[in-house]
Design a protein around this motif. Structure first.
Motif, short mmCIF file in Angstrom:
data_model
loop_
_atom_site.label_atom_id
_atom_site.label_comp_id
_atom_site.label_asym_id
_atom_site.label_seq_id
_atom_site.Cartn_x
_atom_site.Cartn_y
_atom_site.Cartn_z
N MET A 88 0.79 -1.29 -0.03
CA MET A 88 0.03 0.24 0.11
C MET A 88 1.01 1.46 0.03
SD MET A 88 -2.53 1.26 2.98
CE MET A 88 -2.53 2.96 2.97
N ARG A 89 0.48 2.16 -0.65
CA ARG A 89 1.19 3.41 -0.87
C ARG A 89 0.36 4.54 -0.29
NH1 ARG A 89 5.09 3.81 -5.77
NH2 ARG A 89 5.62 1.48 -6.16
N LEU A 90 1.09 5.63 0.46
CA LEU A 90 0.21 6.64 1.19
C LEU A 90 1.14 7.80 1.11
CD1 LEU A 90 -2.08 7.42 3.05
CD2 LEU A 90 -0.50 6.99 4.89
N SER A 91 0.53 8.89 0.63
CA SER A 91 1.49 10.14 0.24
C SER A 91 0.53 11.35 0.56
CB SER A 91 2.03 10.17 -0.80
OG SER A 91 2.91 11.27 -0.97
N ASN A 92 0.90 12.20 0.93
CA ASN A 92 0.22 13.60 0.78
C ASN A 92 1.02 14.57 0.24
OD1 ASN A 92 2.19 13.98 3.01
ND2 ASN A 92 0.77 15.16 4.39
N ARG A 93 2.07 14.14 -0.71
CA ARG A 93 2.74 15.05 -1.55
C ARG A 93 1.98 15.90 -2.35
NH1 ARG A 93 6.89 11.94 -5.29
NH2 ARG A 93 5.16 10.59 -4.99
N ASN A 94 0.70 15.63 -2.70
CA ASN A 94 0.02 16.36 -3.65
C ASN A 94 -0.59 17.71 -2.83
OD1 ASN A 94 -1.80 14.85 -1.72
ND2 ASN A 94 -3.54 14.47 -3.47
N LYS A 95 -0.26 17.66 -1.63
CA LYS A 95 -0.91 18.91 -0.77
C LYS A 95 0.08 19.84 -0.60
CE LYS A 95 -4.23 16.09 1.69
NZ LYS A 95 -4.62 15.70 3.04
N ILE A 96 1.31 19.67 -1.21
CA ILE A 96 2.54 20.70 -1.20
C ILE A 96 2.01 22.17 -1.33
CG2 ILE A 96 4.66 21.22 -1.98
CD1 ILE A 96 5.60 18.40 -1.98
N PRO A 97 1.33 22.26 -2.60
CA PRO A 97 0.89 23.73 -2.88
C PRO A 97 0.12 24.30 -1.78
CG PRO A 97 0.55 22.25 -4.90
CD PRO A 97 0.85 21.43 -3.78
N VAL A 98 -0.72 23.52 -1.11
CA VAL A 98 -1.49 24.23 -0.13
C VAL A 98 -0.55 24.40 1.15
CG1 VAL A 98 -3.31 23.33 1.70
CG2 VAL A 98 -3.45 22.77 -0.79
N TYR A 99 0.36 23.50 1.38
CA TYR A 99 1.20 24.11 2.60
C TYR A 99 1.95 25.38 2.15
CZ TYR A 99 -0.42 19.29 4.16
OH TYR A 99 -1.05 18.08 4.50
N ASN A 100 2.46 25.19 0.95
CA ASN A 100 3.33 26.44 0.45
C ASN A 100 2.41 27.64 0.61
OD1 ASN A 100 5.78 25.32 0.06
ND2 ASN A 100 5.41 24.47 -1.84
N PHE A 101 1.09 27.72 0.28
CA PHE A 101 0.18 28.82 0.30
C PHE A 101 0.13 29.20 1.89
CE2 PHE A 101 -4.12 30.40 0.80
CZ PHE A 101 -3.94 31.78 0.26
N ILE A 102 -0.15 28.21 2.62
CA ILE A 102 -0.39 28.58 3.98
C ILE A 102 0.75 29.40 4.65
CG2 ILE A 102 -0.79 27.73 6.32
CD1 ILE A 102 -2.70 25.45 4.92
N SER A 103 2.00 28.70 4.46
CA SER A 103 3.34 29.20 4.78
C SER A 103 3.44 30.78 4.53
CB SER A 103 4.59 28.52 4.29
OG SER A 103 5.76 28.87 4.76
N THR A 104 3.24 30.80 2.97
CA THR A 104 3.43 32.19 2.56
C THR A 104 2.40 33.07 3.08
OG1 THR A 104 4.01 31.21 0.49
CG2 THR A 104 3.55 33.57 0.35
N LEU A 105 1.17 32.90 3.15
CA LEU A 105 0.32 33.55 3.70
C LEU A 105 0.47 34.01 5.23
CD1 LEU A 105 -2.44 34.69 3.37
CD2 LEU A 105 -3.53 32.80 4.46
N LEU A 106 0.97 33.10 6.02
CA LEU A 106 1.32 33.41 7.39
C LEU A 106 2.74 34.23 7.42
CD1 LEU A 106 0.99 30.07 9.23
CD2 LEU A 106 -0.52 31.86 9.49
N LEU A 107 3.37 34.15 6.46
CA LEU A 107 4.76 34.97 6.40
C LEU A 107 4.42 36.47 6.07
CD1 LEU A 107 7.48 32.75 5.09
CD2 LEU A 107 7.53 33.60 7.17
N MET A 108 3.22 36.59 5.12
CA MET A 108 2.86 37.84 4.70
C MET A 108 2.20 38.52 5.70
SD MET A 108 1.76 36.95 0.84
CE MET A 108 0.89 38.72 0.54
N ILE A 109 1.41 37.68 6.47
CA ILE A 109 0.76 38.21 7.64
C ILE A 109 1.56 38.80 8.76
CG2 ILE A 109 -1.05 37.58 9.83
CD1 ILE A 109 -2.63 35.76 7.84
#
Length: 169
Positions: free
Chosen positions: A1-22
């Motif tokens: 079985m394979r499990l990965s949340n790599r497809n959520k990298i853009p979401v985490y990058n957006f949240i990180s960037t948003l928090l830095l901008m705030i």
């Protein structure tokens, strides 16, 4: 079985960037408040403190990307941060028969996976992975897969013990 949340990298990058901008906007608002307007008084420190708390929670919650692969004869675990220089990535690969047990620990916002594997030197080794950013379904699927591996290992041990008994009888 394979499990990965790599497809959520853009979401985490957006949240990180948003928090830095705030945070940057909070610093700008704080300096404008202190040196120009002076309306808020001591509450102006909240313009800096709250974004720092939010950013700290995001980064100290653990590594965002978790990958698991149980196909084949080995188990592969990878755990890394979206920002490469924040903390080193963890990557472990070991044969399935070495898996002894696992435990998922949840504390407030954080979830950790502790995997105990057999080791020649120490008897056992505990590996720690941060799975805070996995969904409940992904954690459930991970538990099911690890339970299957442990069950197969236990059946092999029982079978080998029975075979040994037959040999000596």
């Amino acid at each position: 079985m394979r499990l990965s949340n790599r497809n959520k990298i853009p979401v985490y990058n957006f949240i990180s960037t948003l928090l830095l901008m705030i945070l940057l906007a909070g610093f700008a608002a704080f300096f404008l408040e202190e040196y120009k307007f002076n309306i808020l008084g001591l509450e102006s420190y909240l313009l800096i403190i709250l974004p720092i708390i939010l950013l700290s929670l995001f980064y100290f919650n653990g590594r965002q990307i978790f990958e698991y692969d149980s196909d084949g004869e080995a188990l592969n675990f990878k755990n890394r941060n979206i920002i490469p220089f924040m903390s080193g990535s963890m990557s472990d690969e070991f044969p399935k028969y070495k898996l002894m047990k696992y435990e998922v620990v949840s504390m407030f916002f954080m979830k950790r996976l502790y995997v105990t594997i057999s080791s020649k030197n120490n008897g056992s080794t505990i590996l720690k992975y941060e799975i805070s950013y996995l969904t409940k379904k992904e954690v459930s699927d991970l538990k099911i897969s690890l339970n299957k591996v442990i069950k197969a290992n236990n059946e092999k041990k029982v079978q080998s013990v029975n075979d040994d008994r037959r040999t000596f009888a």
